[in-house]
Each structure stands twice: as structure tokens, then as C-alpha cells.
Design a protein around this motif. Structure first.
Motif, PDB file in Angstrom:
ATOM      1  N   ILE A 193      -0.350  -3.821   7.817  1.00 11.09           N
ATOM      2  CA  ILE A 193       0.246  -2.812   6.952  1.00 11.09           C
ATOM      3  C   ILE A 193       1.625  -2.415   7.473  1.00 11.09           C
ATOM      4  CG2 ILE A 193      -0.119  -0.587   5.845  1.00 11.09           C
ATOM      5  CD1 ILE A 193      -2.202  -2.833   5.200  1.00 11.09           C
ATOM      6  N   HIS A 194       1.751  -2.302   8.781  1.00 15.02           N
ATOM      7  CA  HIS A 194       3.022  -1.934   9.404  1.00 15.02           C
ATOM      8  C   HIS A 194       4.094  -2.985   9.161  1.00 15.02           C
ATOM      9  CE1 HIS A 194       5.804  -1.510  12.914  1.00 15.02           C
ATOM     10  NE2 HIS A 194       5.642  -0.221  12.666  1.00 15.02           N
ATOM     11  N   ASP A 195       3.701  -4.257   9.082  1.00 13.47           N
ATOM     12  CA  ASP A 195       4.684  -5.325   8.877  1.00 13.47           C
ATOM     13  C   ASP A 195       5.385  -5.209   7.530  1.00 13.47           C
ATOM     14  OD1 ASP A 195       4.393  -6.512  11.321  1.00 13.47           O
ATOM     15  OD2 ASP A 195       3.441  -8.338  10.590  1.00 13.47           O
ATOM     16  N   ASP A 196       4.692  -4.709   6.507  1.00 14.40           N
ATOM     17  CA  ASP A 196       5.312  -4.494   5.192  1.00 14.40           C
ATOM     18  C   ASP A 196       4.622  -3.344   4.484  1.00 14.40           C
ATOM     19  OD1 ASP A 196       6.658  -4.557   2.808  1.00 14.40           O
ATOM     20  OD2 ASP A 196       6.521  -6.721   2.544  1.00 14.40           O
ATOM     21  N   PRO A 197       4.949  -2.110   4.872  1.00 16.33           N
ATOM     22  CA  PRO A 197       4.274  -0.953   4.287  1.00 16.33           C
ATOM     23  C   PRO A 197       4.564  -0.781   2.800  1.00 16.33           C
ATOM     24  CG  PRO A 197       6.089  -0.252   5.692  1.00 16.33           C
ATOM     25  CD  PRO A 197       5.912  -1.713   5.921  1.00 16.33           C
ATOM     26  N   HIS A 198       5.760  -1.158   2.356  1.00 15.62           N
ATOM     27  CA  HIS A 198       6.087  -1.041   0.935  1.00 15.62           C
ATOM     28  C   HIS A 198       5.193  -1.956   0.098  1.00 15.62           C
ATOM     29  CE1 HIS A 198       9.757   0.264   3.078  1.00 15.62           C
ATOM     30  NE2 HIS A 198       9.893   1.113   2.070  1.00 15.62           N
ATOM     31  N   ALA A 199       4.990  -3.177   0.579  1.00 17.82           N
ATOM     32  CA  ALA A 199       4.097  -4.104  -0.132  1.00 17.82           C
ATOM     33  C   ALA A 199       2.678  -3.565  -0.156  1.00 17.82           C
ATOM     34  CB  ALA A 199       4.131  -5.481   0.529  1.00 17.82           C
ATOM     35  N   ALA A 200       2.206  -3.042   0.981  1.00 14.88           N
ATOM     36  CA  ALA A 200       0.837  -2.527   1.053  1.00 14.88           C
ATOM     37  C   ALA A 200       0.627  -1.384   0.076  1.00 14.88           C
ATOM     38  CB  ALA A 200       0.517  -2.085   2.483  1.00 14.88           C
ATOM     39  N   ASP A 201       1.594  -0.471  -0.016  1.00 19.55           N
ATOM     40  CA  ASP A 201       1.449   0.653  -0.929  1.00 19.55           C
ATOM     41  C   ASP A 201       1.376   0.162  -2.384  1.00 19.55           C
ATOM     42  OD1 ASP A 201       1.328   3.586  -1.184  1.00 19.55           O
ATOM     43  OD2 ASP A 201       3.211   3.353  -2.290  1.00 19.55           O
ATOM     44  N   GLN A 202       2.160  -0.852  -2.713  1.00 23.22           N
ATOM     45  CA  GLN A 202       2.115  -1.407  -4.066  1.00 23.22           C
ATOM     46  C   GLN A 202       0.767  -2.078  -4.350  1.00 23.22           C
ATOM     47  OE1 GLN A 202       5.593  -3.886  -4.845  1.00 23.22           O
ATOM     48  NE2 GLN A 202       6.894  -2.448  -3.724  1.00 23.22           N
ATOM     49  N   VAL A 203       0.236  -2.784  -3.386  1.00 22.33           N
ATOM     50  CA  VAL A 203      -1.043  -3.480  -3.571  1.00 22.33           C
ATOM     51  C   VAL A 203      -2.187  -2.481  -3.703  1.00 22.33           C
ATOM     52  CG1 VAL A 203      -2.719  -4.999  -2.438  1.00 22.33           C
ATOM     53  CG2 VAL A 203      -0.283  -5.609  -2.463  1.00 22.33           C
ATOM     54  N   PHE A 204      -2.188  -1.434  -2.873  1.00 20.97           N
ATOM     55  CA  PHE A 204      -3.290  -0.471  -2.897  1.00 20.97           C
ATOM     56  C   PHE A 204      -3.266   0.413  -4.145  1.00 20.97           C
ATOM     57  CE2 PHE A 204      -3.386  -0.448   2.045  1.00 20.97           C
ATOM     58  CZ  PHE A 204      -4.063  -1.660   2.038  1.00 20.97           C
ATOM     59  N   THR A 205      -2.077   0.636  -4.721  1.00 23.39           N
ATOM     60  CA  THR A 205      -1.984   1.515  -5.886  1.00 23.39           C
ATOM     61  C   THR A 205      -1.982   0.746  -7.203  1.00 23.39           C
ATOM     62  OG1 THR A 205       0.452   1.538  -5.710  1.00 23.39           O
ATOM     63  CG2 THR A 205      -0.763   3.329  -4.625  1.00 23.39           C
ATOM     64  N   ALA A 206      -2.020  -0.582  -7.152  1.00 22.38           N
ATOM     65  CA  ALA A 206      -2.101  -1.374  -8.385  1.00 22.38           C
ATOM     66  C   ALA A 206      -3.473  -1.184  -9.034  1.00 22.38           C
ATOM     67  CB  ALA A 206      -1.847  -2.846  -8.080  1.00 22.38           C
ATOM     68  N   ASP A 207      -3.534  -1.431 -10.341  1.00 17.68           N
ATOM     69  CA  ASP A 207      -4.763  -1.205 -11.096  1.00 17.68           C
ATOM     70  C   ASP A 207      -5.659  -2.440 -11.050  1.00 17.68           C
ATOM     71  OD1 ASP A 207      -6.644   0.031 -12.664  1.00 17.68           O
ATOM     72  OD2 ASP A 207      -5.622  -0.403 -14.559  1.00 17.68           O
ATOM     73  N   TRP A 208      -6.105  -2.770  -9.857  1.00 24.08           N
ATOM     74  CA  TRP A 208      -7.080  -3.841  -9.657  1.00 24.08           C
ATOM     75  C   TRP A 208      -8.045  -3.415  -8.556  1.00 24.08           C
ATOM     76  CZ3 TRP A 208      -3.517  -8.449  -7.710  1.00 24.08           C
ATOM     77  CH2 TRP A 208      -2.829  -8.060  -6.578  1.00 24.08           C
ATOM     78  N   PRO A 209      -9.228  -3.999  -8.482  1.00 25.35           N
ATOM     79  CA  PRO A 209     -10.222  -3.550  -7.501  1.00 25.35           C
ATOM     80  C   PRO A 209      -9.920  -4.092  -6.109  1.00 25.35           C
ATOM     81  CG  PRO A 209     -11.133  -5.326  -8.839  1.00 25.35           C
ATOM     82  CD  PRO A 209      -9.781  -5.019  -9.415  1.00 25.35           C
ATOM     83  N   VAL A 210      -9.696  -3.185  -5.169  1.00 23.34           N
ATOM     84  CA  VAL A 210      -9.370  -3.545  -3.793  1.00 23.34           C
ATOM     85  C   VAL A 210     -10.466  -3.044  -2.863  1.00 23.34           C
ATOM     86  CG1 VAL A 210      -7.723  -3.276  -1.895  1.00 23.34           C
ATOM     87  CG2 VAL A 210      -6.884  -3.471  -4.255  1.00 23.34           C
ATOM     88  N   ALA A 211     -10.876  -3.904  -1.944  1.00 20.52           N
ATOM     89  CA  ALA A 211     -11.747  -3.513  -0.838  1.00 20.52           C
ATOM     90  C   ALA A 211     -10.963  -3.692   0.454  1.00 20.52           C
ATOM     91  CB  ALA A 211     -13.021  -4.356  -0.814  1.00 20.52           C
ATOM     92  N   ILE A 212     -10.878  -2.638   1.248  1.00 15.21           N
ATOM     93  CA  ILE A 212     -10.074  -2.651   2.467  1.00 15.21           C
ATOM     94  C   ILE A 212     -10.996  -2.719   3.680  1.00 15.21           C
ATOM     95  CG2 ILE A 212      -8.309  -1.464   3.802  1.00 15.21           C
ATOM     96  CD1 ILE A 212      -7.487  -0.035   1.197  1.00 15.21           C
ATOM     97  N   VAL A 213     -10.876  -3.825   4.408  1.00 17.33           N
ATOM     98  CA  VAL A 213     -11.680  -4.061   5.612  1.00 17.33           C
ATOM     99  C   VAL A 213     -10.760  -3.810   6.805  1.00 17.33           C
ATOM    100  CG1 VAL A 213     -13.156  -5.722   6.816  1.00 17.33           C
ATOM    101  CG2 VAL A 213     -12.960  -5.819   4.316  1.00 17.33           C
ATOM    102  N   GLY A 214     -10.722  -2.563   7.251  1.00 16.77           N
ATOM    103  CA  GLY A 214      -9.768  -2.167   8.277  1.00 16.77           C
ATOM    104  C   GLY A 214     -10.360  -2.062   9.663  1.00 16.77           C
ATOM    105  N   LEU A 215      -9.566  -1.507  10.561  1.00 18.65           N
ATOM    106  CA  LEU A 215      -9.995  -1.380  11.949  1.00 18.65           C
ATOM    107  C   LEU A 215     -11.255  -0.537  12.079  1.00 18.65           C
ATOM    108  CD1 LEU A 215      -6.602  -0.798  13.840  1.00 18.65           C
ATOM    109  CD2 LEU A 215      -7.688  -2.961  13.171  1.00 18.65           C
ATOM    110  N   ASP A 216     -11.504   0.346  11.123  1.00 18.77           N
ATOM    111  CA  ASP A 216     -12.699   1.176  11.143  1.00 18.77           C
ATOM    112  C   ASP A 216     -13.966   0.330  11.261  1.00 18.77           C
ATOM    113  OD1 ASP A 216     -11.479   4.001   9.896  1.00 18.77           O
ATOM    114  OD2 ASP A 216     -10.498   2.182   9.172  1.00 18.77           O
ATOM    115  N   VAL A 217     -13.956  -0.864  10.661  1.00 21.10           N
ATOM    116  CA  VAL A 217     -15.135  -1.741  10.756  1.00 21.10           C
ATOM    117  C   VAL A 217     -14.881  -2.988  11.603  1.00 21.10           C
ATOM    118  CG1 VAL A 217     -16.296  -0.985   8.666  1.00 21.10           C
ATOM    119  CG2 VAL A 217     -14.565  -2.783   8.503  1.00 21.10           C
ATOM    120  N   THR A 218     -13.653  -3.498  11.634  1.00 20.80           N
ATOM    121  CA  THR A 218     -13.439  -4.724  12.420  1.00 20.80           C
ATOM    122  C   THR A 218     -13.617  -4.465  13.910  1.00 20.80           C
ATOM    123  OG1 THR A 218     -11.021  -4.471  12.660  1.00 20.80           O
ATOM    124  CG2 THR A 218     -11.825  -5.589  10.675  1.00 20.80           C
TER     125      THR A 218
END
Length: 321
Positions: free
Chosen positions: A172-197
Motif C-alpha cells: 500500500i505504501h508503494d502506491d497509496p493513491h492506487a490503493a485508495d482508488q482500488v479500495f473505493t471502487a464499486d467492486w467486491p474487495v477482500a483485503i488479506v493484510g498483516l492482521d492475518v498474514t
């Protein structure tokens, strides 16, 4: 049920582990690999992908993607973690045939999704630049993608907030602008983050046993993990490594192993907190609210780590048969 996936990746040691997992998994049809900068330069990432594709007879189409982020200055390859060329001490030959699709990754993604509406899951385990470029190129793909699975981000589970800054995960840090666009787009996203990895761990003993039981794939995973485990030992004092990218594959194959939390997600795009991911879980609208107008997304908060470890072992051993 088999999930047909396009795997967007920056190989990358754990990316290579994840590619073999996806290749061998009975619940996944790995149809394509799109490359992106991140753990390695785009040229090294693409050559690594082609090397894996050829060496293990994966048969995926490969498309070369973005060489840098949308807006921010490039961070550069993660050499300290993944080595000079991305796969530690395992080097793809410099004369490796780079057999790739003529289209840039974002265009390939858009055209494949349009050709197979409702069938393609995008699994992205690097910076999200290719996906953001695909959204810009063809915004209608949000209605055509089956699902988007992201390895990235951190939301504070057990204090896990970042690995490249106090509040930001690397992809996310490498391209935060891209991440914000992907997370706010109107499609179903599942985020597998450090909380579980961070809840799942490949111990050095686990990897040693995989080397002994899983043939060429097990030997490769053991070899490619040497540099990675050295980093974990020197910097974190751990005898093994967290299971990052393979966890996204596990979600695509067996989502029932994960507990998720629903809510819109935003990304801090600038300043010292760039890359920080924040999910709104409270009901109702606040007076100052940059979340509520966007789709609720799934954030993974718990995982059956034993199920992943058992499944990964079984799948990689299966490649030797």
C-alpha cells in the motif's frame, strides 16, 4: 468450485511461493500472471515470472505491467528482503526468454475481464498500480470482475499496523493513491493484510520438511527462502517467515478459513502516514466522513492458520506427483 484468477504480482520470494501454490491448487485456475514493480524492478519481476512459468510448466499468460506508482516518487526494490533481483540467491538466467503478451497488464486485465464477465478473480499481491490503471482505462470492469483479493494493508489487529512505517504495509505504501482508488471502487474487495498474514508462519522446520517431501517445488521453495529467512532472523529475530502472499491465494481458494469485517476502506495518500489503511466499521454518517459514500469491503481479521499450513504442504507435495 474452481476460481479462475489473474495473479498480479512483483516476484518476490513470497510471490514465488504463492505462484506455485496457485498453480497446484485444485480450487484455482491460474490463467494469467501480470507483473508490477515492487519487490523487484519491473524487468526483474517480469523475468522472474517467466522463469517460474517455464520451469514449473505453469502455462499462464504473462503481461508486463507498471514500472512505478501513479503519483508518488518510487520507493525502489525491496532489496533488503528479496535480494537484488527479487528471488534472493535464486537468479533467473539473464537470457531467460521473456515470453509475454503484447498488451500492457492493465489492458490485458480489462480485455480478459470483458471476455469472461463474472468469471475472473483478480488476486493482487504487490502495489496496486496495475489495477488502478485498469479502472481508469475501463471503469465498467467493476461490474464484470467476480472478486478482487488483495494482499496488503494493516488495520491494527494485535498491534499490526505496518511493516515499512509505523502505520503502513509495503504494498500500500508503494502506491497509496492506487490503493485508495482500488479500495473505493464499486467492486467486491477482500483485503488479506498483516492482521492475518502474521498469524500464519512458515517455520524453518516446516520449510526443511517441505524440501524433503515435495520434490523440485519443495527444493525450490527451500532455496528461494534462504535469503528471506536470513532477513527474518537478522531483523526480527524469527526462525521462519510470515505467510504473506500465499495467504491471498488461500483466501481465493478457501475463503471460509477467514473471518472478515465489513466496512469501507480509505488510504492516506500523502505525508508521514502515507499508506495507512483505515476501515470505517461504525454505523451511520459522521459530520466529516470520507468513507460512507463508498462500497463496504471485506477486511480479514482472523484466519485458520493450521488449515493454510496443511493445505500449502499438501498442494506443493502434489506438484511432485
Amino acid at each position: 468450485m474452481t476460481s479462475k484468477i489473474i495473479f498480479d504480482t512483483d516476484p518476490g520470494i513470497d510471490d514465488a511461493m504463492a505462484i506455485l501454490y496457485a498453480h497446484g491448487h485444485p480450487n484455482i485456475d491460474l490463467t494469467a500472471i501480470t507483473t508490477v514493480y515492487g519487490n523487484a524492478t519491473i524487468d526483474n519481476a517480469t523475468r522472474n515470472a517467466c522463469y517460474l512459468n517455464e520451469r514449473f510448466n505453469i502455462g499462464a499468460t504473462i503481461a508486463k505491467g507498471a514500472e512505478g506508482p501513479l503519483e508518488r516518487d518510487p520507493v525502489g526494490p525491496t532489496v533488503i528482503v528479496h535480494g537484488e533481483e527479487g528471488m534472493g540467491t535464486v537468479l533467473a538466467p539473464q537470457d531467460q526468454a521473456v515470453d509475454i503478451d503484447a498488451r500492457p497488464a492493465y489492458q490485458y486485465i480489462c480485455e480478459r475481464v470483458r471476455a469472461e464477465p463474472g468469471e475472473i478473480t483478480l488476486v493482487a499481491v504487490g502495489p496496486l498500480t496495475n489495477l488502478a490503471l485498469a479502472l481508469k482505462h475501463d471503469p465498467e470492469i467493476t461490474k464484470l470482475v467476480k472478486q478482487v483479493v488483495i494482499m496488503g494493508a494493516a488495520f491494527g489487529g494485535d498491534g499490526r499496523r505496518g511493516n515499512v512505517s509505523p502505520v503502513a504495509e509495503a504494498n500500500i505504501h508503494d502506491d497509496p493513491h492506487a490503493a485508495d482508488q482500488v479500495f473505493t471502487a464499486d467492486w467486491p474487495v477482500a483485503i488479506v493484510g498483516l492482521d492475518v498474514t502474521h498469524q500464519t508462519f512458515f517455520s524453518d522446520t516446516y520449510l526443511d520438511e517441505l524440501r524433503e517431501s515435495a520434490g523440485e517445488a519443495g527444493e525450490f521453495i527451500w532455496q528461494v527462502s534462504r535469503y528471506y529467512l536470513d532477513f527474518y532472523s537478522r531483523k526480527l529475530g524469527l526462525q521462519g517467515c510470515h505467510v504473506h502472499d500465499p495467504s491471498a491465494v488461500a483466501y481465493a481458494a478457501n475463503p471460509e478459513w477467514f473471518t472478515t469485517r465489513l466496512g469501507p476502506v480509505r488510504v492516506v495518500t500523502d505525508g508521514p502516514a502515507a499508506g495507512m489503511t483505515i476501515q470505517k466499521t461504525e454505523p451511520g454518517r459522521f459530520h466529516h466522513d470520507g468513507w460512507s459514500d463508498y462500497r463496504e469491503q471485506q477486511v480479514c481479521v482472523e484466519v485458520d492458520s493450521d488449515a493454510i499450513l496443511d493445505d500449502y504442504r499438501r498442494v506443493i507435495i502434489g506438484l511432485s506427483g
